[in-house]
Motif scaffolding. Structure first.
Motif, PDB file in Angstrom:
ATOM      1  N   TYR A  93      81.647  95.404  19.393  1.00 47.54           N
ATOM      2  CA  TYR A  93      80.324  95.329  20.020  1.00 47.54           C
ATOM      3  C   TYR A  93      80.322  95.745  21.488  1.00 47.54           C
ATOM      4  O   TYR A  93      81.196  95.355  22.254  1.00 47.54           O
ATOM      5  N   LEU A  94      79.261  96.492  21.873  1.00 49.17           N
ATOM      6  CA  LEU A  94      79.007  96.835  23.271  1.00 49.17           C
ATOM      7  C   LEU A  94      77.860  95.969  23.772  1.00 49.17           C
ATOM      8  O   LEU A  94      76.861  95.791  23.063  1.00 49.17           O
ATOM      9  N   HIS A  95      77.994  95.466  24.991  1.00 47.28           N
ATOM     10  CA  HIS A  95      76.970  94.625  25.605  1.00 47.28           C
ATOM     11  C   HIS A  95      76.613  95.209  26.968  1.00 47.28           C
ATOM     12  O   HIS A  95      77.459  95.829  27.618  1.00 47.28           O
ATOM     13  N   ASN A  96      75.370  94.952  27.419  1.00 45.69           N
ATOM     14  CA  ASN A  96      74.985  95.381  28.764  1.00 45.69           C
ATOM     15  C   ASN A  96      75.442  94.338  29.780  1.00 45.69           C
ATOM     16  O   ASN A  96      76.101  93.357  29.433  1.00 45.69           O
ATOM     17  N   ARG A  97      75.068  94.537  31.048  1.00 40.92           N
ATOM     18  CA  ARG A  97      75.525  93.629  32.110  1.00 40.92           C
ATOM     19  C   ARG A  97      74.937  92.229  31.995  1.00 40.92           C
ATOM     20  O   ARG A  97      75.416  91.303  32.625  1.00 40.92           O
TER      21      ARG A  97
ATOM     22  N   LEU B 178      70.679 100.654  16.629  1.00 42.61           N
ATOM     23  CA  LEU B 178      69.931 101.152  15.468  1.00 42.61           C
ATOM     24  C   LEU B 178      70.752 102.103  14.609  1.00 42.61           C
ATOM     25  O   LEU B 178      70.267 102.620  13.613  1.00 42.61           O
ATOM     26  N   GLY B 179      72.000 102.367  15.009  1.00 42.83           N
ATOM     27  CA  GLY B 179      72.881 103.206  14.209  1.00 42.83           C
ATOM     28  C   GLY B 179      72.868 104.683  14.559  1.00 42.83           C
ATOM     29  O   GLY B 179      73.417 105.497  13.828  1.00 42.83           O
ATOM     30  N   PHE B 180      72.267 105.050  15.703  1.00 43.74           N
ATOM     31  CA  PHE B 180      72.250 106.450  16.126  1.00 43.74           C
ATOM     32  C   PHE B 180      73.497 106.764  16.954  1.00 43.74           C
ATOM     33  O   PHE B 180      73.911 105.969  17.794  1.00 43.74           O
ATOM     34  N   TYR B 181      74.079 107.943  16.715  1.00 43.01           N
ATOM     35  CA  TYR B 181      75.277 108.365  17.457  1.00 43.01           C
ATOM     36  C   TYR B 181      74.941 108.501  18.938  1.00 43.01           C
ATOM     37  O   TYR B 181      73.931 109.089  19.310  1.00 43.01           O
TER      38      TYR B 181
ATOM     39  N   PRO C 220      74.473  99.594  11.325  1.00 49.70           N
ATOM     40  CA  PRO C 220      75.140  98.778  12.339  1.00 49.70           C
ATOM     41  C   PRO C 220      75.723  97.502  11.740  1.00 49.70           C
ATOM     42  O   PRO C 220      75.261  97.031  10.695  1.00 49.70           O
ATOM     43  N   PRO C 221      76.705  96.933  12.408  1.00 52.47           N
ATOM     44  CA  PRO C 221      77.210  95.624  11.973  1.00 52.47           C
ATOM     45  C   PRO C 221      76.153  94.552  12.265  1.00 52.47           C
ATOM     46  O   PRO C 221      75.199  94.816  13.002  1.00 52.47           O
ATOM     47  N   PRO C 222      76.301  93.349  11.724  1.00 52.54           N
ATOM     48  CA  PRO C 222      75.342  92.286  12.053  1.00 52.54           C
ATOM     49  C   PRO C 222      75.379  91.993  13.549  1.00 52.54           C
ATOM     50  O   PRO C 222      76.430  92.131  14.175  1.00 52.54           O
TER      51      PRO C 222
END
Length: 127
Positions: free
Chosen positions: A27-31, A49-52, A77-79
């Motif tokens: 997972y990627l998260h913002n600040r 949303l699953g877009f590259y 995407p994963p859950p």
């Protein structure tokens, strides 16, 4: 009672050396600790949303070609993960090499590609 194993929080930097995202694989998260995307085992980055979006480099930063010749298919995407408690301090950024011609730093030039579930242009209306 056992606790889940501790997962490393990896800051993702821009070419200017600012930490604009955090990776707790996949997972990627913002600040703010909100979910903004995910990374595949082969370092491909996708939006919530699953877009590259691009690819994760070793530095680490997220890059993509300015002209994508072949559009990649949308992926499921994963859950959604739990909210990330962002670390109060992070390591200094590594030295960033120059990007090749025709390659962009996504977090610096197109950060809107990595948005939260309730934002973004590609989101379908819930009505």
């Amino acid at each position: 009672m056992s606790h889940p194993p501790h997962r490393a929080i990896v800051p993702i930097y821009t070419s200017r050396g600012d930490a604009e995202a955090y990776l707790v694989f996949p997972y990627l998260h913002n600040r703010m600790g909100e979910w903004i995307g995910w990374v595949t085992a082969d370092r491909q980055v996708y939006s919530v949303l699953g877009f590259y979006v691009g690819e994760l480099t070793a530095e680490p930063r997220i890059i993509r070609k300015r002209v994508t010749a072949s559009l990649r298919p949308r992926r499921t995407p994963p859950p959604p993960p739990q909210h990330l408690l962002v670390p109060p301090t992070i390591p200094l950024p590594p030295m960033m090499g120059d990007l090749r011609f025709g390659v962009m730093d996504v977090l610096l030039e197109e950060p809107e590609r990595l948005h939260t579930l309730d934002g973004g242009e590609e989101r379908q209306d819930m009505d």
